[in-house]
Write a protein that holds these residues in place. Structure first.
Motif, PDB file in Angstrom:
ATOM      1  N   GLY A  20      12.585   5.382  11.020  1.00 50.51           N
ATOM      2  CA  GLY A  20      12.005   6.295  10.021  1.00 50.51           C
ATOM      3  C   GLY A  20      12.544   7.711  10.093  1.00 50.51           C
ATOM      4  N   ALA A  21      12.443   8.324  11.272  1.00 50.47           N
ATOM      5  CA  ALA A  21      12.864   9.718  11.411  1.00 50.47           C
ATOM      6  C   ALA A  21      14.346   9.855  11.107  1.00 50.47           C
ATOM      7  N   VAL A  22      15.125   8.872  11.628  1.00 47.70           N
ATOM      8  CA  VAL A  22      16.574   8.931  11.440  1.00 47.70           C
ATOM      9  C   VAL A  22      16.932   8.757   9.960  1.00 47.70           C
ATOM     10  N   LEU A  23      16.220   7.862   9.300  1.00 47.66           N
ATOM     11  CA  LEU A  23      16.497   7.617   7.878  1.00 47.66           C
ATOM     12  C   LEU A  23      16.339   8.919   7.084  1.00 47.66           C
ATOM     13  N   ILE A  24      15.263   9.643   7.396  1.00 45.70           N
ATOM     14  CA  ILE A  24      14.992  10.868   6.633  1.00 45.70           C
ATOM     15  C   ILE A  24      16.022  11.949   6.898  1.00 45.70           C
ATOM     16  N   VAL A  25      16.364  12.172   8.170  1.00 41.06           N
ATOM     17  CA  VAL A  25      17.259  13.289   8.457  1.00 41.06           C
ATOM     18  C   VAL A  25      18.733  12.934   8.238  1.00 41.06           C
ATOM     19  N   SER A  26      19.036  11.625   8.153  1.00 40.53           N
ATOM     20  CA  SER A  26      20.450  11.251   8.053  1.00 40.53           C
ATOM     21  C   SER A  26      20.898  11.088   6.603  1.00 40.53           C
ATOM     22  N   GLY A  27      19.962  10.740   5.729  1.00 37.31           N
ATOM     23  CA  GLY A  27      20.356  10.439   4.358  1.00 37.31           C
ATOM     24  C   GLY A  27      21.031   9.072   4.244  1.00 37.31           C
ATOM     25  N   ASN A  28      21.222   8.403   5.357  1.00 36.04           N
ATOM     26  CA  ASN A  28      21.796   7.050   5.383  1.00 36.04           C
ATOM     27  C   ASN A  28      23.113   6.978   4.617  1.00 36.04           C
ATOM     28  N   ILE A  29      24.048   7.837   4.993  1.00 36.05           N
ATOM     29  CA  ILE A  29      25.340   7.870   4.308  1.00 36.05           C
ATOM     30  C   ILE A  29      26.311   6.939   5.020  1.00 36.05           C
ATOM     31  N   MET A  30      26.804   5.941   4.267  1.00 41.08           N
ATOM     32  CA  MET A  30      27.673   4.921   4.837  1.00 41.08           C
ATOM     33  C   MET A  30      28.904   5.563   5.460  1.00 41.08           C
ATOM     34  N   ASN A  31      29.314   5.046   6.612  1.00 38.62           N
ATOM     35  CA  ASN A  31      30.494   5.550   7.317  1.00 38.62           C
ATOM     36  C   ASN A  31      30.356   6.997   7.794  1.00 38.62           C
ATOM     37  N   LYS A  32      29.177   7.555   7.613  1.00 38.36           N
ATOM     38  CA  LYS A  32      29.008   8.922   8.110  1.00 38.36           C
ATOM     39  C   LYS A  32      27.768   9.021   8.991  1.00 38.36           C
ATOM     40  N   THR A  33      26.602   8.818   8.384  1.00 41.98           N
ATOM     41  CA  THR A  33      25.379   8.981   9.168  1.00 41.98           C
ATOM     42  C   THR A  33      24.577   7.684   9.259  1.00 41.98           C
ATOM     43  N   GLN A  34      25.169   6.581   8.819  1.00 44.34           N
ATOM     44  CA  GLN A  34      24.415   5.335   8.886  1.00 44.34           C
ATOM     45  C   GLN A  34      24.355   4.823  10.329  1.00 44.34           C
ATOM     46  N   THR A  35      23.159   4.406  10.753  1.00 43.19           N
ATOM     47  CA  THR A  35      23.018   3.801  12.085  1.00 43.19           C
ATOM     48  C   THR A  35      22.723   2.324  11.924  1.00 43.19           C
ATOM     49  N   ALA A  36      22.662   1.608  13.025  1.00 40.76           N
ATOM     50  CA  ALA A  36      22.452   0.160  12.969  1.00 40.76           C
ATOM     51  C   ALA A  36      21.154  -0.172  12.233  1.00 40.76           C
ATOM     52  N   THR A  37      20.083   0.553  12.557  1.00 36.51           N
ATOM     53  CA  THR A  37      18.799   0.197  11.913  1.00 36.51           C
ATOM     54  C   THR A  37      18.809   0.528  10.423  1.00 36.51           C
ATOM     55  N   THR A  38      19.398   1.665  10.069  1.00 38.04           N
ATOM     56  CA  THR A  38      19.401   1.989   8.638  1.00 38.04           C
ATOM     57  C   THR A  38      20.370   1.085   7.880  1.00 38.04           C
ATOM     58  N   LEU A  39      21.382   0.558   8.573  1.00 32.63           N
ATOM     59  CA  LEU A  39      22.278  -0.419   7.936  1.00 32.63           C
ATOM     60  C   LEU A  39      21.526  -1.715   7.650  1.00 32.63           C
ATOM     61  N   VAL A  40      20.709  -2.154   8.629  1.00 28.24           N
ATOM     62  CA  VAL A  40      19.926  -3.376   8.403  1.00 28.24           C
ATOM     63  C   VAL A  40      19.057  -3.189   7.154  1.00 28.24           C
ATOM     64  N   TYR A  41      18.450  -2.022   7.065  1.00 24.86           N
ATOM     65  CA  TYR A  41      17.597  -1.695   5.921  1.00 24.86           C
ATOM     66  C   TYR A  41      18.404  -1.797   4.621  1.00 24.86           C
ATOM     67  N   GLN A  42      19.618  -1.229   4.639  1.00 28.51           N
ATOM     68  CA  GLN A  42      20.424  -1.247   3.420  1.00 28.51           C
ATOM     69  C   GLN A  42      20.863  -2.661   3.072  1.00 28.51           C
ATOM     70  N   ASP A  43      21.246  -3.456   4.083  1.00 32.61           N
ATOM     71  CA  ASP A  43      21.660  -4.838   3.833  1.00 32.61           C
ATOM     72  C   ASP A  43      20.519  -5.648   3.232  1.00 32.61           C
ATOM     73  N   VAL A  44      19.305  -5.414   3.729  1.00 34.17           N
ATOM     74  CA  VAL A  44      18.152  -6.136   3.182  1.00 34.17           C
ATOM     75  C   VAL A  44      17.938  -5.735   1.723  1.00 34.17           C
ATOM     76  N   GLU A  45      18.034  -4.436   1.458  1.00 33.58           N
ATOM     77  CA  GLU A  45      17.885  -3.932   0.087  1.00 33.58           C
ATOM     78  C   GLU A  45      18.894  -4.590  -0.853  1.00 33.58           C
ATOM     79  N   ASN A  46      20.106  -4.846  -0.316  1.00 34.16           N
ATOM     80  CA  ASN A  46      21.168  -5.441  -1.141  1.00 34.16           C
ATOM     81  C   ASN A  46      21.140  -6.963  -1.114  1.00 34.16           C
ATOM     82  N   PHE A  47      20.065  -7.554  -0.582  1.00 30.15           N
ATOM     83  CA  PHE A  47      19.920  -9.019  -0.474  1.00 30.15           C
ATOM     84  C   PHE A  47      21.043  -9.656   0.317  1.00 30.15           C
ATOM     85  N   ASN A  48      21.706  -8.878   1.191  1.00 31.03           N
ATOM     86  CA  ASN A  48      22.735  -9.447   2.064  1.00 31.03           C
ATOM     87  C   ASN A  48      22.064  -9.829   3.392  1.00 31.03           C
ATOM     88  N   LEU A  49      21.255 -10.922   3.331  1.00 29.75           N
ATOM     89  CA  LEU A  49      20.413 -11.265   4.486  1.00 29.75           C
ATOM     90  C   LEU A  49      21.227 -11.685   5.693  1.00 29.75           C
TER      91      LEU A  49
END
Ligand SMILES: Nc1ncnc2c1ncn2[C@@H]1O[C@H](COP(=O)(O)OP(=O)(O)O)[C@@H](O)[C@H]1O
Ligand SMILES: [Mg+2]
Lengths: 264, 354
Positions: A205-234
């Protein structure tokens, strides 16, 4: 009756931990080894895992240093005065009480581009929010109580007498810390390190907010999982989650081992 | 090391734990700080060691003011009440600690540690950890550890409190001998009067933060300067109306006078056993208690109950038996003064004032 309770415990344990874990493993394995490795070897997935690793490393080092230091001040520095120590002692637990999302939000408000501090650092060309520094800060905020709460009780139980004995034998504080105090708190610190690693690796949660979840820049493993789920890439989500889960299990085993050694 | 303390005070918050204490200790003396728990003995010791800062007062070691100096620079050895051994170090490393701090050579450290191990009778235990030792052995490790850097002053806080009665006896005489042999100025704290009397060259009685009296054990026993000292050292019975006792009729001269009578001030026996029958008083044996080396007798004299001892060699008394008692002297005190009074019928008609 006792059987029932034991059975119930196992059922809850299975429902909450084993079944989801198995589901992740099965999901990650849906297309066999090829699918799993392809998902993990995606460049932005490797970057995200690297980011997580870097944050874990920095946060663990900082948290260990400052956590142990603060624990020593809280336990030993009588010149700080009882009231101040009590105040700091309760402030340490703040991150436990505050939702990580709110913690992240506070950092954005304090250090974001619109804030005074953020603008100041921005003018120096230093990015804080939506970059590594804020992610480290956010994770540090979340994990800060872990080390202090592990080490402080050990120090309090240890008491001051061995350290006083060392001082009457001519030893000054640095020598006394390494020769007398450290061997007694060592296993507590190691346990705190394991907890910090586990917690900072899993922070979302905290990381998602402060990072903006920018691919190849500020994305972390957990926020990537979140993005993959959002994109139905289970499959990809499961694969990255499996990596995190594997590390967590390794940590859990390490933690058990540290716990048994802590008593010595 | 010669020690001079003047006007020492310690406050913990509002609590005045040590009150204006002054004393001097000559080099090589073994001093016992004796008094009830909570009296401030540990606080005094910790201030001497530099582990606690005095609220006011001066401490001088060998001509040098030490208040403000940290413990590391005072040249003292401290034996803590529960020893505070380094629990993750072996006996050898515990004793070697102070020498390693001084960066002595390995060979020198080894030599000194082994000689201390021999001195303290710990040979063969060098590689044990504190939790593998008995209470008495731990105490000796703590003692050896404190002695290793050759301190000028040794401070011991209730060194025998946590040790079985039997071994305690041995350790006491061992400690006294060892300290005498090394000639090191030492102060030990105890709340056990037997221990203080047996071990110390000189005793300081501490009560409620005050130094009540300082002197040799014999002095303190013989000439207690305050009622507290009189009642704390040795056994005693407090008698409110001492004028009712034969030979002490004049004790009433000053109002509020009470008496403290030790068992050994009282002689008890059958009527025929006394030379000066006129000075004796009729009494009834109330109870007898066997005390190993003597009978403890509770005797009823009028309304007073007096306690005394009777040798096992003499004819045994029985409860209810009519006997005579002779009170040789009493320690009298009122609000402001205290003095010793001899039995007026016995010899000297004048009380001895001190
Ligand atoms: N660090 C401290 N803080 C507050 N009170 C203390 C402290 N140390 C001792 N005291 C109080 O001071 C008094 C004297 O204590 P102490 O010196 O330990 O006496 P003793 O050793 O004769 O039993 C006691 O009432 C104790 O509660
Ligand atoms: Mg004490």
């Amino acid at each position: 009756m006792r059987r029932l309770w034991i059975g119930l415990t196992y059922a809850v344990f299975g429902l909450l931990i084993v079944i989801p874990l198995a589901r992740i493993a099965v999901g990650a394995w849906a297309e066999g080894w090829g699918g799993l490795s392809a998902a993990i070897l995606r460049p932005h997935a490797l970057h995200a895992l690297g980011m997580t690793g870097l944050i874990v490393l920095i946060v663990t080092v900082l948290n260990t240093l400052f956590g142990v230091m603060l624990a020593i001040y809280l336990a030993r520095a009588s010149w700080l005065g009882d009231r101040l120590r009590r105040l700091v002692n309760s402030l340490v637990d703040l991150p436990f009480a505050v939702s990580p999302v709110i913690g992240g939000l506070m950092i954005v408000l304090l250090l974001g581009p619109q804030s005074v501090l953020g603008a100041f650092f921005g003018s120096l060309g230093i990015e804080i929010v939506y970059a590594l520094p804020a992610m480290v800060l956010a994770t540090l905020f979340i994990t800060f109580p872990l080390m202090v709460r592990e080490v402080l009780p050990v120090l309090q139980e240890l008491g001051t007498q061995q350290e006083e004995a060392a001082s009457t034998l001519g030893a000054y504080s640095w020598y006394t810390f390494w020769q007398v105090t450290w061997p007694s708190i060592r296993w507590g610190v190691i346990y705190g390190v394991v907890l910090t690693v586990a917690r900072s690796m899993g922070e979302f949660g905290a990381v998602l907010i402060v990072s903006g979840n920018i691919m190849n820049k500020t994305q972390t493993a957990t926020t990537l999982v979140y993005q993959d789920v959002e994109n139905f890439n289970l499959l990809a989500a499961n694969a990255v989650a499996l990596v995190l889960a594997a590390v967590s299990i390794a940590l859990l085993l390490l933690m058990e081992w540290a716990k048994t050694r802590r008593g010595h | 090391m010669h020690i001079e303390v003047t006007g020492l005070n310690k406050h913990y918050g509002d609590f005045h734990a040590v009150r204006d204490i002054s004393f001097g200790i000559a080099k090589g003396r073994l001093i016992g700080l004796l008094g009830p728990s909570g009296g401030g003995k540990t606080s005094i010791l910790r201030m001497l060691a530099g582990l606690e800062t005095p609220s006011s007062g001066e401490i001088v070691f060998h001509g040098r003011k030490v208040v403000g100096l940290p413990p590391q620079e005072r040249g003292i050895g401290f034996v803590f009440q529960n020893y505070a051994l380094f629990k993750h170090m072996t006996v050898y490393d515990n004793i070697a600690f102070g020498l390693k701090v001084m960066k002595q050579s390995k060979a020198l450290i080894r030599e000194r540690v082994l000689s201390l191990v021999a001195l303290t009778g710990l040979a063969g235990f060098e590689h044990r950890y504190p939790h593998q030792l008995s209470g008495g052995q731990r105490q000796r490790v703590a003692f050896a550890r404190a002695l290793a850097p050759e301190p000028q002053l040794l401070l011991l806080d209730e060194p025998f409190a946590a040790i079985d009665a039997k071994i305690r006896q041995e350790l006491r005489s061992w400690l006294k001998e060892t300290i005498a042999r090394l000639g090191i100025t030492s102060i030990f704290v105890t709340h056990d009067q037997d221990e203080a009397i047996e071990v110390a060259d000189e005793i300081m009685i501490i009560n409620k933060g005050r130094l009540e009296q300082k002197g040799t054990p014999w002095d303190i026993y013989k000439h207690p300067q305050t009622p507290f000292v009189a009642s704390f050292v040795g056994e005693s019975t407090i008698v409110e109306q001492v004028a009712r006792l034969k030979g002490f009729e004049s004790a009433d001269a000053r109002i509020g006078t009470r008496a403290l009578i030790r068992p050994e001030y009282i002689e008890i026996g059958k009527p025929g056993e006394f030379r000066l029958a006129s000075a004796t008083e009729p009494a009834v044996v109330k109870q007898l208690h066997f005390r190993g080396s003597a009978w403890m007798v509770e005797a009823q004299v009028g309304e007073l109950t007096l306690i005394t001892y009777r040798s096992l060699e003499k004819e045994t008394l029985h409860p209810g038996e009519e006997v005579r008692v002779l009170v040789h002297r009493a320690y009298l005190f009122n609000e402001g003064e205290s003095w010793i009074m001899e039995n007026g019928l016995k010899e000297d008609p004048m009380p001895v004032h001190i």
